[in-house]
Design a protein around this motif. Structure first.
Motif, PDB file in Angstrom:
ATOM      1  N   UNK A 168       0.769  -1.241   0.000  1.00  9.58           N
ATOM      2  CA  UNK A 168       0.000   0.000   0.000  1.00  9.58           C
ATOM      3  C   UNK A 168       0.794   1.282   0.000  1.00  9.58           C
ATOM      4  N   UNK A 169       2.088   1.208  -0.315  1.00 12.76           N
ATOM      5  CA  UNK A 169       2.887   2.430  -0.383  1.00 12.76           C
ATOM      6  C   UNK A 169       2.704   3.092  -1.753  1.00 12.76           C
ATOM      7  N   UNK A 170       2.915   4.404  -1.842  1.00  7.71           N
ATOM      8  CA  UNK A 170       2.583   5.153  -3.068  1.00  7.71           C
ATOM      9  C   UNK A 170       3.599   5.026  -4.203  1.00  7.71           C
ATOM     10  N   UNK A 171       3.796   3.800  -4.664  1.00  8.00           N
ATOM     11  CA  UNK A 171       4.617   3.539  -5.852  1.00  8.00           C
ATOM     12  C   UNK A 171       3.945   2.439  -6.655  1.00  8.00           C
ATOM     13  N   UNK A 172       4.152   2.452  -7.963  1.00  7.35           N
ATOM     14  CA  UNK A 172       3.719   1.311  -8.757  1.00  7.35           C
ATOM     15  C   UNK A 172       4.931   0.431  -9.034  1.00  7.35           C
ATOM     16  N   UNK A 173       4.664  -0.768  -9.500  1.00  3.22           N
ATOM     17  CA  UNK A 173       5.746  -1.699  -9.813  1.00  3.22           C
ATOM     18  C   UNK A 173       6.187  -1.451 -11.257  1.00  3.22           C
ATOM     19  N   UNK A 174       7.410  -0.961 -11.466  1.00 11.60           N
ATOM     20  CA  UNK A 174       7.853  -0.627 -12.828  1.00 11.60           C
ATOM     21  C   UNK A 174       8.322  -1.861 -13.602  1.00 11.60           C
ATOM     22  N   UNK A 175       7.394  -2.793 -13.778  1.00  9.07           N
ATOM     23  CA  UNK A 175       7.764  -4.031 -14.459  1.00  9.07           C
ATOM     24  C   UNK A 175       7.798  -3.829 -15.969  1.00  9.07           C
ATOM     25  N   UNK A 176       8.051  -4.921 -16.681  1.00  9.40           N
ATOM     26  CA  UNK A 176       8.217  -4.831 -18.133  1.00  9.40           C
ATOM     27  C   UNK A 176       6.962  -4.337 -18.838  1.00  9.40           C
ATOM     28  N   UNK A 177       5.801  -4.705 -18.313  1.00 12.15           N
ATOM     29  CA  UNK A 177       4.547  -4.308 -18.954  1.00 12.15           C
ATOM     30  C   UNK A 177       4.348  -2.795 -18.872  1.00 12.15           C
ATOM     31  N   UNK A 178       4.441  -2.250 -17.669  1.00 11.83           N
ATOM     32  CA  UNK A 178       4.224  -0.811 -17.496  1.00 11.83           C
ATOM     33  C   UNK A 178       5.330  -0.012 -18.175  1.00 11.83           C
ATOM     34  N   UNK A 179       6.572  -0.473 -18.049  1.00 11.82           N
ATOM     35  CA  UNK A 179       7.684   0.240 -18.689  1.00 11.82           C
ATOM     36  C   UNK A 179       7.509   0.266 -20.208  1.00 11.82           C
ATOM     37  N   UNK A 180       7.017  -0.828 -20.769  1.00  9.74           N
ATOM     38  CA  UNK A 180       6.784  -0.878 -22.220  1.00  9.74           C
ATOM     39  C   UNK A 180       5.730   0.147 -22.641  1.00  9.74           C
ATOM     40  N   UNK A 181       4.642   0.214 -21.897  1.00  7.37           N
ATOM     41  CA  UNK A 181       3.578   1.171 -22.227  1.00  7.37           C
ATOM     42  C   UNK A 181       4.088   2.604 -22.094  1.00  7.37           C
ATOM     43  N   UNK A 182       4.799   2.888 -21.019  1.00  7.43           N
ATOM     44  CA  UNK A 182       5.304   4.245 -20.796  1.00  7.43           C
ATOM     45  C   UNK A 182       6.325   4.646 -21.859  1.00  7.43           C
TER      46      UNK A 182
END
Length: 259
Positions: A168-182
């Motif tokens: 519940x801390x204010x960060x997302x997980x910068x995994x391959x899926x999110x990094x690819x979209x960004x």
């Protein structure tokens, strides 16, 4: 200027249109992720999330998800696990239904000992987290990340964020899926830019006034391959190979070359 609100609204609405769930059911199931921040977790709940992150690390999510019941059976709580001896560890490893990775099994046992020490020192794991005064600054949040990476086995650059997201801390997980979209949205130049990915995730959260865990799950499902019956999705949209650009709601912002 980047329109975090417009982009996220279009991602959310496109995902909803592709789900087999009714709009109401979609909102209920995804809405569960709007209640992650500042949750009051028990010590065993914190440790359970840590154990899951260890097993998910480097593995396909669907592989680990199928094994969660047997993982929980062998790793019920940190007090019990901290007393495991070599015989019990071998018993777990030799269980045919268990994930065959002795390094992960050993990591969970060692982590239980470290975790127990933290609880004994601070009174609870929540008190340990609170001691960093994370709400006061992003710097404190990053200090906590560095601390857990140092203390716990199998918490690396991405998995430490994964654990932080899940508690519940204010960060997302910068995994391959999110990094690819960004990257396709030109928010980052390289998928290895983890901190920059996290910062943009926080901006999506702030501009849309949604908890970051909700932002995380929406983007993950937008780009994740594979059927997900719970969310009524046959596949994501912004896939690594053969993305579904013809139905993508944010293609006007995207740099992916459409044939």
């Amino acid at each position: 200027m980047i329109s975090y609100k417009e982009i996220f609204c279009k991602v959310e609405s496109t995902l909803k249109s592709q789900s087999k769930l009714s709009d109401e059911e979609f909102d209920i199931r995804f809405g569960e992720y709007k209640n992650y921040e500042n949750r009051d977790l028990s010590d065993d709940e914190y440790f359970d999330k840590l154990t899951k992150v260890v097993f998910y690390s480097g593995f396909k999510a669907e592989t680990v998800t199928k094994k969660l019941d047997i993982i929980k059976y062998h790793f019920p709580d940190f007090e019990t696990i901290s007393n495991y001896d070599e015989g019990r560890i071998n018993e777990i490893f030799n269980d045919e239904s268990m994930i065959k990775n002795k390094k992960k099994i050993l990591a969970c046992v060692n982590n239980s000992i470290v975790f127990k020490g933290i609880v004994e020192k601070y009174g609870s794991f929540r008190s340990y987290v609170d001691s960093f005064e994370i709400d006061n600054s992003f710097e404190n949040l990053m200090l906590f990340k560095e601390e857990i990476q140092y203390r716990f086995a199998f918490l690396g650059e991405i998995t430490s964020y994964h654990f932080m997201t899940d508690i519940g801390l204010p960060v997302l997980k910068p995994d391959r899926v999110i990094a690819r979209i960004f990257k396709r949205l030109n928010l980052i130049e390289d998928e290895k830019q983890l901190l920059k990915t996290v910062i943009h995730g926080r901006k999506f959260s702030h501009e849309n006034r949604f908890p970051i865990r909700y932002v995380d799950i929406i983007f993950v499902k937008y780009g994740q391959m594979g059927t997900d019956d719970y969310f009524g999705l046959e596949d994501g949209i912004c896939l690594k190979n053969n993305p579904k650009c013809h139905i993508c709601g944010i293609k006007e912002y995207c740099s992916y070359p459409i044939a």
